[in-house]
Design a protein around this motif. Structure first.
Motif, PDB file in Angstrom:
ATOM      1  N   LYS A 150       0.852  -1.183   0.207  1.00 59.96           N
ATOM      2  CA  LYS A 150      -0.006  -0.034   0.070  1.00 59.96           C
ATOM      3  C   LYS A 150       0.842   1.150  -0.059  1.00 59.96           C
ATOM      4  CE  LYS A 150      -4.138  -2.081   2.287  1.00 59.96           C
ATOM      5  NZ  LYS A 150      -5.060  -2.157   3.267  1.00 59.96           N
ATOM      6  N   GLN A 151       1.964   1.291   0.496  1.00 62.62           N
ATOM      7  CA  GLN A 151       2.842   2.397   0.696  1.00 62.62           C
ATOM      8  C   GLN A 151       3.991   2.574  -0.662  1.00 62.62           C
ATOM      9  OE1 GLN A 151       5.303   0.683   4.316  1.00 62.62           O
ATOM     10  NE2 GLN A 151       5.489   2.922   4.231  1.00 62.62           N
ATOM     11  N   ILE A 152       4.261   1.434  -1.228  1.00 64.46           N
ATOM     12  CA  ILE A 152       5.270   1.219  -2.323  1.00 64.46           C
ATOM     13  C   ILE A 152       4.563   1.441  -3.587  1.00 64.46           C
ATOM     14  CG2 ILE A 152       6.928   0.094  -2.918  1.00 64.46           C
ATOM     15  CD1 ILE A 152       7.596  -0.923  -0.171  1.00 64.46           C
ATOM     16  N   LYS A 153       5.121   2.232  -4.515  1.00 61.27           N
ATOM     17  CA  LYS A 153       4.694   2.115  -5.776  1.00 61.27           C
ATOM     18  C   LYS A 153       5.619   1.268  -6.552  1.00 61.27           C
ATOM     19  CE  LYS A 153       2.492   6.968  -5.940  1.00 61.27           C
ATOM     20  NZ  LYS A 153       2.598   8.020  -6.671  1.00 61.27           N
ATOM     21  N   HIS A 154       6.830   1.263  -6.366  1.00 60.03           N
ATOM     22  CA  HIS A 154       7.920   0.498  -7.178  1.00 60.03           C
ATOM     23  C   HIS A 154       9.114   0.169  -6.230  1.00 60.03           C
ATOM     24  CE1 HIS A 154       6.260   3.599 -10.388  1.00 60.03           C
ATOM     25  NE2 HIS A 154       6.231   2.377 -11.039  1.00 60.03           N
ATOM     26  N   PHE A 155       9.139  -1.309  -6.420  1.00 60.22           N
ATOM     27  CA  PHE A 155      10.108  -1.789  -5.627  1.00 60.22           C
ATOM     28  C   PHE A 155      11.340  -2.494  -5.990  1.00 60.22           C
ATOM     29  CE2 PHE A 155      11.264  -5.289  -2.486  1.00 60.22           C
ATOM     30  CZ  PHE A 155      11.745  -4.431  -1.241  1.00 60.22           C
ATOM     31  N   ALA A 156      12.481  -2.046  -6.171  1.00 63.64           N
ATOM     32  CA  ALA A 156      13.604  -2.432  -7.154  1.00 63.64           C
ATOM     33  C   ALA A 156      14.290  -3.804  -6.682  1.00 63.64           C
ATOM     34  CB  ALA A 156      14.851  -1.482  -7.351  1.00 63.64           C
ATOM     35  N   ILE A 157      14.345  -4.869  -7.223  1.00 63.08           N
ATOM     36  CA  ILE A 157      15.260  -6.126  -6.867  1.00 63.08           C
ATOM     37  C   ILE A 157      15.909  -6.462  -8.264  1.00 63.08           C
ATOM     38  CG2 ILE A 157      13.239  -6.750  -5.223  1.00 63.08           C
ATOM     39  CD1 ILE A 157      12.829  -9.078  -7.050  1.00 63.08           C
ATOM     40  N   GLY A 158      16.884  -7.324  -7.659  1.00 59.02           N
ATOM     41  CA  GLY A 158      17.611  -7.967  -9.043  1.00 59.02           C
ATOM     42  C   GLY A 158      16.582  -9.223  -9.785  1.00 59.02           C
ATOM     43  N   GLU A 159      16.692  -9.361 -10.990  1.00 54.74           N
ATOM     44  CA  GLU A 159      16.102 -10.504 -11.646  1.00 54.74           C
ATOM     45  C   GLU A 159      16.618 -11.817 -11.286  1.00 54.74           C
ATOM     46  OE1 GLU A 159      14.083 -13.016 -13.511  1.00 54.74           O
ATOM     47  OE2 GLU A 159      13.872 -10.945 -14.121  1.00 54.74           O
ATOM     48  N   PRO A 160      15.392 -12.500 -10.246  1.00 49.71           N
ATOM     49  CA  PRO A 160      15.646 -13.684  -9.533  1.00 49.71           C
ATOM     50  C   PRO A 160      16.236 -14.637 -10.341  1.00 49.71           C
ATOM     51  CG  PRO A 160      13.669 -12.782  -8.956  1.00 49.71           C
ATOM     52  CD  PRO A 160      13.854 -12.151  -9.977  1.00 49.71           C
ATOM     53  N   GLU A 161      16.159 -14.888 -11.783  1.00 46.71           N
ATOM     54  CA  GLU A 161      16.594 -15.821 -12.424  1.00 46.71           C
ATOM     55  C   GLU A 161      18.052 -15.799 -12.877  1.00 46.71           C
ATOM     56  OE1 GLU A 161      14.628 -18.471 -13.063  1.00 46.71           O
ATOM     57  OE2 GLU A 161      13.138 -17.744 -12.102  1.00 46.71           O
ATOM     58  N   SER A 162      18.472 -14.594 -12.828  1.00 47.15           N
ATOM     59  CA  SER A 162      19.895 -14.423 -13.201  1.00 47.15           C
ATOM     60  C   SER A 162      20.617 -13.505 -12.352  1.00 47.15           C
ATOM     61  CB  SER A 162      19.841 -13.960 -14.761  1.00 47.15           C
ATOM     62  OG  SER A 162      19.356 -12.462 -14.835  1.00 47.15           O
ATOM     63  N   VAL A 163      20.283 -12.848 -11.548  1.00 46.41           N
ATOM     64  CA  VAL A 163      20.931 -12.161 -10.435  1.00 46.41           C
ATOM     65  C   VAL A 163      20.792 -12.625  -9.173  1.00 46.41           C
ATOM     66  CG1 VAL A 163      21.177  -9.680  -9.797  1.00 46.41           C
ATOM     67  CG2 VAL A 163      20.429 -10.074 -12.088  1.00 46.41           C
ATOM     68  N   PRO A 164      21.841 -13.045  -8.547  1.00 45.97           N
ATOM     69  CA  PRO A 164      22.146 -13.747  -7.261  1.00 45.97           C
ATOM     70  C   PRO A 164      21.353 -12.842  -6.137  1.00 45.97           C
ATOM     71  CG  PRO A 164      24.204 -14.176  -8.496  1.00 45.97           C
ATOM     72  CD  PRO A 164      23.347 -12.985  -9.276  1.00 45.97           C
ATOM     73  N   VAL A 165      21.498 -11.401  -6.220  1.00 44.66           N
ATOM     74  CA  VAL A 165      21.026 -10.880  -5.039  1.00 44.66           C
ATOM     75  C   VAL A 165      19.311 -10.883  -5.286  1.00 44.66           C
ATOM     76  CG1 VAL A 165      20.719  -8.265  -6.223  1.00 44.66           C
ATOM     77  CG2 VAL A 165      20.825  -8.335  -3.880  1.00 44.66           C
ATOM     78  N   GLY A 166      18.924 -11.054  -6.704  1.00 45.26           N
ATOM     79  CA  GLY A 166      17.507 -11.262  -6.573  1.00 45.26           C
ATOM     80  C   GLY A 166      17.121 -12.369  -6.160  1.00 45.26           C
ATOM     81  N   ARG A 167      17.726 -13.320  -6.123  1.00 43.65           N
ATOM     82  CA  ARG A 167      17.547 -14.757  -5.726  1.00 43.65           C
ATOM     83  C   ARG A 167      17.250 -14.595  -4.093  1.00 43.65           C
ATOM     84  NH1 ARG A 167      20.844 -16.931  -9.435  1.00 43.65           N
ATOM     85  NH2 ARG A 167      22.656 -17.461  -8.122  1.00 43.65           N
ATOM     86  N   TYR A 168      18.379 -14.079  -3.533  1.00 42.30           N
ATOM     87  CA  TYR A 168      18.231 -13.683  -2.117  1.00 42.30           C
ATOM     88  C   TYR A 168      17.193 -12.797  -1.651  1.00 42.30           C
ATOM     89  CZ  TYR A 168      23.491 -15.278  -2.533  1.00 42.30           C
ATOM     90  OH  TYR A 168      24.350 -15.933  -2.986  1.00 42.30           O
ATOM     91  N   THR A 169      16.922 -11.918  -2.209  1.00 43.89           N
ATOM     92  CA  THR A 169      15.855 -11.092  -2.005  1.00 43.89           C
ATOM     93  C   THR A 169      14.571 -11.827  -2.250  1.00 43.89           C
ATOM     94  OG1 THR A 169      16.870  -9.131  -2.923  1.00 43.89           O
ATOM     95  CG2 THR A 169      14.458  -9.085  -2.598  1.00 43.89           C
ATOM     96  N   LYS A 170      14.236 -12.916  -3.159  1.00 43.01           N
ATOM     97  CA  LYS A 170      13.033 -13.411  -3.315  1.00 43.01           C
ATOM     98  C   LYS A 170      12.943 -14.306  -2.091  1.00 43.01           C
ATOM     99  CE  LYS A 170      10.640 -16.733  -6.213  1.00 43.01           C
ATOM    100  NZ  LYS A 170      10.585 -17.506  -7.429  1.00 43.01           N
ATOM    101  N   GLU A 171      13.940 -14.997  -1.601  1.00 37.61           N
ATOM    102  CA  GLU A 171      13.879 -15.875  -0.450  1.00 37.61           C
ATOM    103  C   GLU A 171      13.595 -15.178   0.908  1.00 37.61           C
ATOM    104  OE1 GLU A 171      17.962 -17.246  -0.222  1.00 37.61           O
ATOM    105  OE2 GLU A 171      17.508 -18.795  -1.860  1.00 37.61           O
ATOM    106  N   VAL A 172      14.102 -13.826   0.794  1.00 39.08           N
ATOM    107  CA  VAL A 172      13.545 -13.114   2.049  1.00 39.08           C
ATOM    108  C   VAL A 172      12.232 -12.910   2.331  1.00 39.08           C
ATOM    109  CG1 VAL A 172      14.064 -10.720   3.096  1.00 39.08           C
ATOM    110  CG2 VAL A 172      15.924 -11.943   2.256  1.00 39.08           C
ATOM    111  N   LEU A 173      11.712 -12.407   0.755  1.00 32.19           N
ATOM    112  CA  LEU A 173      10.093 -11.910   0.874  1.00 32.19           C
ATOM    113  C   LEU A 173       9.361 -13.029   0.816  1.00 32.19           C
ATOM    114  CD1 LEU A 173      10.345  -9.247  -2.122  1.00 32.19           C
ATOM    115  CD2 LEU A 173      10.321  -8.527   0.328  1.00 32.19           C
ATOM    116  N   GLU A 174       9.948 -14.657   0.339  1.00 39.29           N
ATOM    117  CA  GLU A 174       8.961 -15.664   0.611  1.00 39.29           C
ATOM    118  C   GLU A 174       8.748 -15.695   2.089  1.00 39.29           C
ATOM    119  OE1 GLU A 174       9.300 -17.737  -3.618  1.00 39.29           O
ATOM    120  OE2 GLU A 174      10.992 -18.257  -2.136  1.00 39.29           O
TER     121      GLU A 174
END
Length: 272
Positions: A150-174
């Motif tokens: 509700k308070q966020i319009k755009h949230f930047a993360i790395g592409e989970p399929e090819s960017v490691p920081v994106g995979r780690y972020t996905k794990e955190v959010l999950e």
């Protein structure tokens, strides 16, 4: 007639003198050229191509001069990008002597395909992921748990399929059960530096990067660090590629990363 004969003999002698001198000097000239060629060959440097995770950019750029000063016969060339994309490049035959990954998974992919020299593989750094906002337009956040669609319009993360920081972020959010609720808000970056740029420029309200990347920016604010148990360990492995023609030099570079000088630079840039 006698006078003309003497003139003819005199001219013939003059013509023969330069030929004699030329033949005498020729070996010396040839020897000089051969010497110059040998010097040029011996002074040629070995180019090492380092395919590296983008998050290592600043640390490796600083290490370049000190390494080359200790190894004057080696010239480093960096190829920075997301670990997943670098894996794809190496799989497709792109030249690389060393691969430095931001995740164990990407290095495992190359090892399973025999594209690295397994005995050369070693871990040289660790990192952590942090939640960041723009320093001048920060949201009222103090933890990952407070993230709300509700308070966020755009949230930047790395592409989970090819960017490691994106995979780690996905794990955190999950883990926090926020992955599904935030789907419509996600802005995907091609590597961690692009994620950082999105937040710095205000194109994203918040994002997740490595602590080492947040440390180099004066435009973002670190809200919180993710707890280690929320994601896989963030370990950086390095290895010599199987196709490298400069194994000895490549191994010297890997060894330098874990030397006293290497550790000091990594620590300086926020790595563990």
């Amino acid at each position: 007639m006698m006078k003309k004969a003497w003139h003819f003999l005199f001219l013939l002698c003059l013509l023969m003198i330069p030929l004699g001198c030329s033949n005498g000097e020729q070996p010396s000239t040839t020897s000089s050229k051969e010497s110059n060629t040998n010097e040029a060959v011996s002074s040629k440097k070995t180019e090492l191509i380092i395919s590296s995770a983008a998050s290592l950019t600043d640390a490796l750029n600083e290490l370049e001069n000190s390494f080359e000063s200790k190894h004057p016969n080696i010239d480093l060339t960096y190829n920075f990008g997301s670990s997943g994309k670098l894996v794809q490049q190496i799989e497709q035959g792109a030249p690389a002597d060393v691969f430095l990954s931001a995740s164990k998974q990407d290095m495992d992919t190359l090892q399973e395909k025999s594209l690295i020299q397994e005995e050369s593989r070693s871990d040289f750094a660790k990192n952590e992921v942090v939640l960041i906002t723009n320093k001048d337009h920060s949201l009222p956040l103090s933890s990952f748990e407070e993230l709300s669609p509700k308070q966020i319009k755009h949230f930047a993360i790395g592409e989970p399929e090819s960017v490691p920081v994106g995979r780690y972020t996905k794990e955190v959010l999950e883990h926090l059960k926020l992955w599904a609720p935030l789907q419509s808000k996600l802005v995907l970056g091609s590597d961690v530096r692009q994620v950082l740029t999105y937040v710095e420029s205000g194109n994203a309200d918040a994002g997740v990067v490595y602590s080492s990347d947040a440390m180099i920016s004066d435009k973002v604010k670190v809200v919180a660090a993710a707890k280690p148990e929320w994601h896989e360990p963030i370990i950086y492995p390095g290895a010599v590629t199987s196709n490298s023609k400069h194994t000895k030099e490549a191994q010297a570079f890997l060894t330098y990363l874990t030397s006293k000088e290497g550790k000091e630079v990594f620590t300086k840039y926020g790595f563990k």
